[in-house]
Scaffold this motif. Structure first.
Motif, PDB file in Angstrom:
ATOM      1  N   ILE A 242      -6.033  20.953   4.787  1.00 22.56           N
ATOM      2  CA  ILE A 242      -6.488  22.329   4.993  1.00 22.56           C
ATOM      3  C   ILE A 242      -7.982  22.378   5.277  1.00 22.56           C
ATOM      4  O   ILE A 242      -8.534  23.442   5.513  1.00 22.56           O
ATOM      5  CB  ILE A 242      -6.132  23.249   3.804  1.00 22.56           C
ATOM      6  CG1 ILE A 242      -6.862  22.832   2.524  1.00 22.56           C
ATOM      7  CG2 ILE A 242      -4.637  23.301   3.596  1.00 22.56           C
ATOM      8  CD1 ILE A 242      -6.665  23.790   1.374  1.00 22.56           C
ATOM      9  N   ASN A 243      -8.623  21.203   5.274  1.00 23.19           N
ATOM     10  CA  ASN A 243     -10.015  21.067   5.684  1.00 23.19           C
ATOM     11  C   ASN A 243     -10.982  21.868   4.814  1.00 23.19           C
ATOM     12  O   ASN A 243     -11.962  22.401   5.301  1.00 23.19           O
ATOM     13  CB  ASN A 243     -10.166  21.467   7.160  1.00 23.19           C
ATOM     14  CG  ASN A 243     -11.268  20.683   7.834  1.00 23.19           C
ATOM     15  OD1 ASN A 243     -11.675  19.636   7.336  1.00 23.19           O
ATOM     16  ND2 ASN A 243     -11.760  21.191   8.938  1.00 23.19           N
ATOM     17  N   CYS A 244     -10.687  21.962   3.508  1.00 23.12           N
ATOM     18  CA  CYS A 244     -11.593  22.658   2.604  1.00 23.12           C
ATOM     19  C   CYS A 244     -12.740  21.721   2.210  1.00 23.12           C
ATOM     20  O   CYS A 244     -12.736  20.541   2.550  1.00 23.12           O
ATOM     21  CB  CYS A 244     -10.857  23.150   1.371  1.00 23.12           C
ATOM     22  SG  CYS A 244     -10.273  21.832   0.309  1.00 23.12           S
ATOM     23  N   PHE A 245     -13.705  22.250   1.498  1.00 26.78           N
ATOM     24  CA  PHE A 245     -14.880  21.465   1.129  1.00 26.78           C
ATOM     25  C   PHE A 245     -14.488  20.226   0.332  1.00 26.78           C
ATOM     26  O   PHE A 245     -14.932  19.114   0.620  1.00 26.78           O
ATOM     27  CB  PHE A 245     -15.849  22.331   0.309  1.00 26.78           C
ATOM     28  CG  PHE A 245     -17.065  21.592  -0.139  1.00 26.78           C
ATOM     29  CD1 PHE A 245     -18.097  21.336   0.745  1.00 26.78           C
ATOM     30  CD2 PHE A 245     -17.188  21.125  -1.440  1.00 26.78           C
ATOM     31  CE1 PHE A 245     -19.223  20.640   0.343  1.00 26.78           C
ATOM     32  CE2 PHE A 245     -18.304  20.437  -1.843  1.00 26.78           C
ATOM     33  CZ  PHE A 245     -19.332  20.191  -0.945  1.00 26.78           C
ATOM     34  N   ARG A 246     -13.627  20.409  -0.672  1.00 29.87           N
ATOM     35  CA  ARG A 246     -13.203  19.274  -1.494  1.00 29.87           C
ATOM     36  C   ARG A 246     -12.452  18.244  -0.665  1.00 29.87           C
ATOM     37  O   ARG A 246     -12.580  17.038  -0.881  1.00 29.87           O
ATOM     38  CB  ARG A 246     -12.333  19.750  -2.661  1.00 29.87           C
ATOM     39  CG  ARG A 246     -13.150  20.365  -3.772  1.00 29.87           C
ATOM     40  CD  ARG A 246     -12.283  21.004  -4.838  1.00 29.87           C
ATOM     41  NE  ARG A 246     -11.315  20.091  -5.384  1.00 29.87           N
ATOM     42  CZ  ARG A 246     -10.174  20.483  -5.964  1.00 29.87           C
ATOM     43  NH1 ARG A 246      -9.855  21.764  -6.034  1.00 29.87           N
ATOM     44  NH2 ARG A 246      -9.347  19.602  -6.447  1.00 29.87           N
ATOM     45  N   GLY A 247     -11.663  18.719   0.300  1.00 28.68           N
ATOM     46  CA  GLY A 247     -10.946  17.806   1.181  1.00 28.68           C
ATOM     47  C   GLY A 247     -11.892  16.985   2.029  1.00 28.68           C
ATOM     48  O   GLY A 247     -11.689  15.786   2.237  1.00 28.68           O
ATOM     49  N   LYS A 248     -12.959  17.621   2.540  1.00 31.21           N
ATOM     50  CA  LYS A 248     -13.954  16.898   3.337  1.00 31.21           C
ATOM     51  C   LYS A 248     -14.645  15.839   2.499  1.00 31.21           C
ATOM     52  O   LYS A 248     -14.929  14.741   2.975  1.00 31.21           O
ATOM     53  CB  LYS A 248     -14.989  17.871   3.898  1.00 31.21           C
ATOM     54  CG  LYS A 248     -14.460  18.766   4.995  1.00 31.21           C
ATOM     55  CD  LYS A 248     -15.528  19.748   5.428  1.00 31.21           C
ATOM     56  CE  LYS A 248     -14.998  20.720   6.454  1.00 31.21           C
ATOM     57  NZ  LYS A 248     -15.986  21.751   6.789  1.00 31.21           N
ATOM     58  N   ARG A 249     -14.937  16.172   1.236  1.00 31.63           N
ATOM     59  CA  ARG A 249     -15.592  15.210   0.349  1.00 31.63           C
ATOM     60  C   ARG A 249     -14.663  14.021   0.071  1.00 31.63           C
ATOM     61  O   ARG A 249     -15.106  12.880   0.021  1.00 31.63           O
ATOM     62  CB  ARG A 249     -16.000  15.871  -0.970  1.00 31.63           C
ATOM     63  CG  ARG A 249     -16.940  17.035  -0.826  1.00 31.63           C
ATOM     64  CD  ARG A 249     -18.280  16.646  -0.283  1.00 31.63           C
ATOM     65  NE  ARG A 249     -19.125  16.036  -1.275  1.00 31.63           N
ATOM     66  CZ  ARG A 249     -20.398  15.736  -1.100  1.00 31.63           C
ATOM     67  NH1 ARG A 249     -20.982  16.023   0.060  1.00 31.63           N
ATOM     68  NH2 ARG A 249     -21.100  15.169  -2.033  1.00 31.63           N
ATOM     69  N   HIS A 250     -13.373  14.292  -0.119  1.00 32.06           N
ATOM     70  CA  HIS A 250     -12.413  13.202  -0.312  1.00 32.06           C
ATOM     71  C   HIS A 250     -12.364  12.316   0.928  1.00 32.06           C
ATOM     72  O   HIS A 250     -12.336  11.087   0.828  1.00 32.06           O
ATOM     73  CB  HIS A 250     -11.015  13.753  -0.595  1.00 32.06           C
ATOM     74  CG  HIS A 250     -10.757  14.068  -2.031  1.00 32.06           C
ATOM     75  ND1 HIS A 250     -10.678  13.109  -3.012  1.00 32.06           N
ATOM     76  CD2 HIS A 250     -10.551  15.250  -2.657  1.00 32.06           C
ATOM     77  CE1 HIS A 250     -10.436  13.678  -4.172  1.00 32.06           C
ATOM     78  NE2 HIS A 250     -10.357  14.983  -3.989  1.00 32.06           N
TER      79      HIS A 250
END
Length: 123
Positions: A85-93
């Motif tokens: 879903i390309n959220c902030f936490r996803g980008k960090r992962h």
């Protein structure tokens, strides 16, 4: 050798601490399991009788905990969803940086890997 959920428990440890070797069981839930199974917490894993092993297995089934493979799969799918879903936490992962707001200018060595030295500018 005592085996629960595909994990061999260490022989020489007390049963409460041996149960924590199973992914998804911490010390609190291990104490609760031993209490529900009515086993003395000082009992070593190697001294368990077959009846005690069966009662622990039954208690694990009744508690409906996600353990080992199911829990790892559940967590992996959650991370994958965040990435998709390309959220902030996803980008960090995705970039393998700390996810929960820690600083990265210094520290964060575990997540970022060992230092890569950059040579200084020559005059």
């Amino acid at each position: 050798m005592v085996r629960f959920v595909g994990i061999d428990l260490p022989k020489n440890k007390k049963i409460t601490y041996a149960l924590t070797y199973i992914h998804g069981i911490g010390l609190t839930s291990a104490k609760k399991i031993v209490e529900l199974a009515k086993i003395d917490s000082d009992t070593r894993t190697e001294n368990l009788t077959t009846e005690q092993v069966i009662t622990i297995r039954d208690v694990l089934d009744k508690m409906n905990l996600k353990l080992e493979g199911d829990l790892r799969r559940f967590n992996g799918l959650n991370v994958k969803r965040l990435i998709e879903i390309n959220c902030f936490r996803g980008k960090r992962h995705r970039t393998s940086l700390p996810v929960r707001g820690q600083r990265t200018r210094t520290n964060a060595r575990t997540r970022r890997g060992s230092k890569k030295t950059v040579s200084g500018k020559k005059k």
